[in-house]
Scaffold this active site. Structure first.
Site, mmCIF file in Angstrom:
data_model
loop_
_atom_site.group_PDB
_atom_site.id
_atom_site.type_symbol
_atom_site.label_atom_id
_atom_site.label_comp_id
_atom_site.label_asym_id
_atom_site.label_seq_id
_atom_site.Cartn_x
_atom_site.Cartn_y
_atom_site.Cartn_z
ATOM 1 N N ASN A 15 -29.199 -41.724 16.810
ATOM 2 C CA ASN A 15 -28.311 -42.806 16.377
ATOM 3 C C ASN A 15 -27.591 -42.405 15.087
ATOM 4 O O ASN A 15 -27.547 -43.167 14.115
ATOM 5 C CB ASN A 15 -29.091 -44.110 16.205
ATOM 6 C CG ASN A 15 -28.170 -45.322 16.110
ATOM 7 O OD1 ASN A 15 -27.005 -45.252 16.472
ATOM 8 N ND2 ASN A 15 -28.691 -46.436 15.619
ATOM 9 N N ASN A 40 -30.595 -44.649 29.243
ATOM 10 C CA ASN A 40 -30.104 -46.025 29.136
ATOM 11 C C ASN A 40 -30.448 -46.886 30.353
ATOM 12 O O ASN A 40 -29.719 -47.815 30.694
ATOM 13 C CB ASN A 40 -28.591 -46.045 28.870
ATOM 14 C CG ASN A 40 -28.291 -46.137 27.383
ATOM 15 O OD1 ASN A 40 -28.814 -47.002 26.694
ATOM 16 N ND2 ASN A 40 -27.449 -45.245 26.886
ATOM 17 N N GLU A 72 -26.757 -38.805 20.577
ATOM 18 C CA GLU A 72 -26.033 -39.668 19.632
ATOM 19 C C GLU A 72 -25.916 -39.021 18.250
ATOM 20 O O GLU A 72 -26.381 -39.571 17.245
ATOM 21 C CB GLU A 72 -26.668 -41.069 19.546
ATOM 22 C CG GLU A 72 -26.050 -42.045 20.528
ATOM 23 C CD GLU A 72 -26.231 -43.500 20.137
ATOM 24 O OE1 GLU A 72 -25.247 -44.110 19.670
ATOM 25 O OE2 GLU A 72 -27.333 -44.036 20.320
ATOM 26 N N ASP A 107 -31.566 -39.852 26.549
ATOM 27 C CA ASP A 107 -31.457 -41.302 26.621
ATOM 28 C C ASP A 107 -30.692 -41.616 27.912
ATOM 29 O O ASP A 107 -29.485 -41.422 27.984
ATOM 30 C CB ASP A 107 -30.713 -41.808 25.383
ATOM 31 C CG ASP A 107 -30.455 -43.303 25.412
ATOM 32 O OD1 ASP A 107 -30.871 -43.967 26.389
ATOM 33 O OD2 ASP A 107 -29.827 -43.812 24.465
ATOM 34 N N ASP A 138 -33.141 -46.252 16.042
ATOM 35 C CA ASP A 138 -33.640 -47.343 16.883
ATOM 36 C C ASP A 138 -34.402 -46.817 18.094
ATOM 37 O O ASP A 138 -34.963 -47.597 18.864
ATOM 38 C CB ASP A 138 -32.508 -48.288 17.306
ATOM 39 C CG ASP A 138 -31.323 -47.574 17.925
ATOM 40 O OD1 ASP A 138 -31.265 -46.326 17.881
ATOM 41 O OD2 ASP A 138 -30.419 -48.263 18.442
#
Length: 256
Positions: free
Chosen positions: A10, A151, A36, A149, A246
């Site tokens: 992130n 998602n 990210e 990730d 996160d």
């Protein structure tokens, strides 16, 4: 005996300030897949590119402050591929592949559809393109570990409030069915679930309310691997002692 870590940062600069690279230096991991980055090549310092002597290879999004993926490795890869051949999603910096002998390590950041209906449609487009790519990878006959990730929470056990999220991006029936196809039709393995069937093994928490403190999370970060290397997985852990983003790093030790 590869030790492989997947971590959505992130923002690489934000994670660095929170101690990610200091922690990474203590892990003795062979491969670290990150997602990210939220930066451009010009934002990357030597400490970001080659921390602790690792070789880093990265895919940056054209849009500033958005997406981005990378693979760190102790040894230099035999070959590196940036992007998986989709102009739309390669522009978003979502894929890095590194080959080491008969082993392929991939860092992937699948789109999120939660921000708007348009992004959910983009996520469906990605899914439609990425499944054939995964089949092509299997056809190469190599051992592959795809970290990242994704998602998507695959099953009810993979998020705390599954009943309330059945119509939300990340737990839609179409998304879950797509992951099932990757495991059942393409023959990949959800390595984490293969060796740890316990509930509440989450890797992401909303920043709203007390989600992290109360462990109201989602398991959306995976090691998706071919059966040969998946059988070598010995230990899995989600690192939560320090909060770098996160998401929490997913660590799996393989013994070949």
């Amino acid at each position: 005996m590869p030790k492989i870590i997947s971590a959505n940062l992130n923002g690489i600069r934000s994670a660095a300030k929170k101690g990610f690279f200091d922690w990474m230096g203590t892990q003795s991991a062979d491969f670290i897949c990150v997602q990210e980055l939220k930066c451009q090549a010009s934002d990357m310092t030597d400490a970001f590119r080659n921390p602790h002597g690792y070789h880093g290879h990265f895919h940056y999004a054209e849009k500033k402050g958005y997406s981005g993926t990378g693979v760190y490795s102790k040894i230099e890869p035999d070959a590196v591929k940036i992007g998986f051949g989709s102009p739309e999603f390669d522009a978003e910096g979502r894929y890095v592949r590194c080959d080491f002998g008969d082993l392929t390590i991939i860092s992937v950041y699948c789109p999120s559809g939660s921000s708007s209906p348009e992004r959910q449609l983009a996520k469906f487009r990605f899914m439609e393109l990425f499944l054939p790519h995964l089949m092509e990878l299997r056809a190469e006959g190599r051992e592959v570990v795809i970290c990242g990730d994704w998602n998507i929470a695959h099953k009810e056990i993979d998020l705390k409030n599954w009943k309330g999220n059945r119509k939300n991006s990340g737990f839609l029936p179409e998304e879950r069915a797509w992951l099932t196809r990757i495991f059942d039709e393409c023959g990949y393995v959800d390595v984490h679930r293969g060796i740890d069937p316990r509930p509440e093994q989450y890797t992401w928490w909303s920043n709203r309310g007390q989600a992290y403190a109360k462990n109201v999370g989602w398991r959306i970060d995976y090691h998706v691997a071919t059966p040969g290397i998946a059988k070598c997985a010995q230990e899995v852990s989600v690192y939560k002692d320090v909060k770098f983003s996160d998401h929490a790093p997913l660590i799996i030790q393989y013994v070949r």
